[in-house]
Design a protein around this motif. Sequence first.
Motif, PDB file in Angstrom:
ATOM      1  N   LEU A  60       0.672  -1.199  -0.189  1.00 38.19           N
ATOM      2  CA  LEU A  60       0.065   0.148  -0.023  1.00 38.19           C
ATOM      3  C   LEU A  60       0.766   1.354   0.167  1.00 38.19           C
ATOM      4  CD1 LEU A  60      -3.185   1.032   0.023  1.00 38.19           C
ATOM      5  CD2 LEU A  60      -2.800   1.010   2.514  1.00 38.19           C
TER       6      LEU A  60
ATOM      7  N   LYS B  83      -4.257   3.031  -5.321  1.00 38.16           N
ATOM      8  CA  LYS B  83      -4.792   2.965  -4.180  1.00 38.16           C
ATOM      9  C   LYS B  83      -6.014   3.799  -4.192  1.00 38.16           C
ATOM     10  CE  LYS B  83      -2.029   6.461  -1.768  1.00 38.16           C
ATOM     11  NZ  LYS B  83      -1.193   6.768  -0.557  1.00 38.16           N
TER      12      LYS B  83
ATOM     13  N   LEU C 172      -5.828  -1.057  -1.455  1.00 41.06           N
ATOM     14  CA  LEU C 172      -5.422  -1.205  -2.901  1.00 41.06           C
ATOM     15  C   LEU C 172      -6.338  -1.408  -3.755  1.00 41.06           C
ATOM     16  CD1 LEU C 172      -1.928  -3.223  -2.366  1.00 41.06           C
ATOM     17  CD2 LEU C 172      -2.041  -0.809  -3.193  1.00 41.06           C
TER      18      LEU C 172
END
Length: 218
Positions: free
Chosen positions: A121, A145, A166
């Motif tokens: 992430l 994201k 994500l």
Amino acid sequence: MKHSIKNNILIMLGLFIACSMAACKKDGYLTDGGVSKAYTSYSTYDYLKNNQYHQFDTVIMLIDHYKLKDAVNSAKTFFAFTDMSVNGLMNTLKVTSIEQLKDSVSSKLFSQYMFNKTITLDDATVNSVLYTNEVGAIAPSAIKKISTGVPVYLTNSAPTFNYFTLEYVKVNSVVDGSPGAPADDPVDLVLQCQTTGVQTSTGTTLHVLVNNAALNKL
């Protein structure tokens, strides 16, 4: 007396909050506001196989069929999908049994979601970034994201919060919004993750797609 009762209530409330935070402060991200353990002693394959809610029973069956256990365990990053997504794919393909599904898809059903690079992430931006998956150029993919609007814990120390998860992007021709993209460029397929950042004992960064993720047959 009133002050004493009030103070006791405040102390109990404080202890409850502290205990709740201690129980929740684990690495890993869930879009429903919960948390998951970031590190597991299981291999990637065994982590999916031993899921307490049996969300990956059919997925494991397919991994075994295509002899992908070692590939799953050695992947640096794997965007796993659940049995519900497999059921959705079966409906799309109009097949009614796992045996028919096996004849309709190949191991690329999995390898398009596997990468030899660690993707977290923290690496992602709100714009799609191309990554080469284990299938290669015939199935281009990107990662980005998105804000979920739901706070989740980021660390097992101070209770900091994260509002992102994500997304796996199946790129159709070129990344949406790319400079010089043709006017008829098909819209990319975006699959959101419900869980991100689980670190398995075999070195995989495991992300799990939402249950209704629309899988690509290839």
